[in-house]
Design an enzyme around this catalytic site. Sequence first.
Site, PDB file in Angstrom:
ATOM      1  N   GLY A  13       0.756  -1.619   0.412  1.00 14.35           N
ATOM      2  CA  GLY A  13       0.049   0.066   0.027  1.00 14.35           C
ATOM      3  C   GLY A  13       0.580   1.139  -0.412  1.00 14.35           C
ATOM      4  O   GLY A  13       2.353   0.565  -0.113  1.00 14.35           O
ATOM      5  N   LEU A  15       1.607   3.273   2.781  1.00 14.77           N
ATOM      6  CA  LEU A  15       2.494   3.581   3.055  1.00 14.77           C
ATOM      7  C   LEU A  15       3.035   2.249   3.203  1.00 14.77           C
ATOM      8  O   LEU A  15       4.703   2.899   3.531  1.00 14.77           O
ATOM      9  CB  LEU A  15       1.430   3.758   4.614  1.00 14.77           C
ATOM     10  N   ASP A  36       0.639  -8.599   1.953  1.00 12.68           N
ATOM     11  CA  ASP A  36      -0.242  -8.109   0.714  1.00 12.68           C
ATOM     12  C   ASP A  36      -1.338  -8.914   0.599  1.00 12.68           C
ATOM     13  O   ASP A  36      -0.613 -10.084   0.144  1.00 12.68           O
ATOM     14  CB  ASP A  36       0.059  -7.472   0.057  1.00 12.68           C
ATOM     15  N   ARG A  38      -2.337  -9.414  -2.031  1.00 18.85           N
ATOM     16  CA  ARG A  38      -1.486  -9.999  -3.401  1.00 18.85           C
ATOM     17  C   ARG A  38       0.143 -10.212  -3.364  1.00 18.85           C
ATOM     18  O   ARG A  38       0.077  -9.377  -3.463  1.00 18.85           O
ATOM     19  CB  ARG A  38      -2.338  -8.901  -4.899  1.00 18.85           C
ATOM     20  N   ASP A  51      -4.130 -12.697   3.042  1.00 23.12           N
ATOM     21  CA  ASP A  51      -5.610 -12.215   3.696  1.00 23.12           C
ATOM     22  C   ASP A  51      -5.431 -12.245   5.410  1.00 23.12           C
ATOM     23  O   ASP A  51      -5.547 -12.923   5.449  1.00 23.12           O
ATOM     24  CB  ASP A  51      -6.705 -12.816   3.220  1.00 23.12           C
ATOM     25  N   TYR A 141     -14.878   3.715   7.848  1.00 19.38           N
ATOM     26  CA  TYR A 141     -13.603   3.956   8.035  1.00 19.38           C
ATOM     27  C   TYR A 141     -12.775   4.279   9.528  1.00 19.38           C
ATOM     28  O   TYR A 141     -12.188   4.077  10.313  1.00 19.38           O
ATOM     29  CB  TYR A 141     -12.428   4.609   6.896  1.00 19.38           C
ATOM     30  N   LYS A 145     -11.347   2.467  12.699  1.00 17.38           N
ATOM     31  CA  LYS A 145     -10.201   3.589  13.673  1.00 17.38           C
ATOM     32  C   LYS A 145     -10.307   4.094  14.586  1.00 17.38           C
ATOM     33  O   LYS A 145      -9.614   3.592  15.634  1.00 17.38           O
ATOM     34  CB  LYS A 145      -9.638   4.725  12.201  1.00 17.38           C
TER      35      LYS A 145
HETATM   36  N1  SER Z   1      -5.456   9.574   3.937  1.00 20.67           N
HETATM   37  C1  SER Z   1      -7.174   8.940   4.391  1.00 20.67           C
HETATM   38  C2  SER Z   1      -8.341   8.362   3.872  1.00 20.67           C
HETATM   39  O1  SER Z   1      -8.168   9.776   3.714  1.00 20.67           O
HETATM   40  C3  SER Z   1      -6.657   9.325   5.722  1.00 20.67           C
HETATM   41  O2  SER Z   1      -6.668   8.231   6.776  1.00 20.67           O
HETATM   42  O3  SER Z   1      -8.455   8.310   3.582  1.00 20.67           O
END
Ligand code: SER
Length: 317
Positions: A13, A15, A36, A38, A51, A141, A145
């Site tokens: 990804g 990061l 990851d 894949r 996975d 999302y 978190k």
């Molecule tokens: N950069 C992320 C997003 O936009 C924020 O954690 O979802």
Amino acid sequence: MQQETILITGASGQLGSVLSKRLQDKFGVNNVIATDLRDNPSFVGQFEILDATDFEALTTIVIKYNVTQIYHMAAILSANGEKNPLLTWDINMKTLFNVLEVSRIHTISKVFFPSSIAVFGANVNRDNTPQDSNLTPSTVYGMTKAAGENWANYYYEKYGLDIRSIRYPGVIGYQSLPGGGTTDYAVDIFHKAIKNEPFECFLSEKTTLPMIYMDDAIRATIEVMDAPSVNIKTRTSYNVAGVSFNPEEITNAIRTIYPDFKVTYKPDFRQGIADSWPKSIDDTNAKNDWNWKPNYNLEAMTEDMIENLKATYLEKI
Ligand code: SER
């Protein structure tokens, strides 16, 4: 010193790919197990397809390599998450629970869990948003978190798991592309500028958001993980600030190098998400507890980004 073996999920990804390399530099190429969903044939080092929703598969890798630390970077981000909220909840929470449980059972010594500015929503002061603000996330999302932060704190309190976390702002780097976030425009805009193409921005010109340059984001991750455990007084997640700007300001910064760069604005559903997030972040706790300090302001970031992206595009020609 104990030999550390690092497992990273979401290693392909935005990061994760940069962090994997940094961790290889720190711990040795063979002591980082990048994973990851894949395969990643271009990855240099140890790589396993994983996975992370599969507890048995995760456990097998932890045992096979004698893993001592986990960086859990896999997640579905804010904008993509809204397209399938229940699946996003399932994947983000299931992978976190698997990481927490495997860490508890196999006495992993340290865990990193990335949180986000997406934990904030209505009811916060959006300027210099305090660490201990009310968390009413506007996206699924952000909900995963916010819940994840509390689970991290729970595993620390209940089982003594040394888990650490930071709330990343939008991350901007030349090394990788973001996938499905609300802050992605701030990376895409540079790619268009370098290619001399116009950019259509999905946020309005005055939408200020907290952002951070990749170099600072990676350093923050390493520093929070390196700090003595007693210094880590926040076991939910630390506010971390880099630089705050809006699309108009970043456009102007880019125009100091590309004066003819054209940007138009066509806000979409991501505008609503951005409007619910802070404009800037108060990271006093991170400063006090583990000496956090960003190095890149808007100008320095823009220069470095363009210089490195140009080199990347030239290599491809
Ligand atoms: N950069 C992320 C997003 O936009 C924020 O954690 O979802």
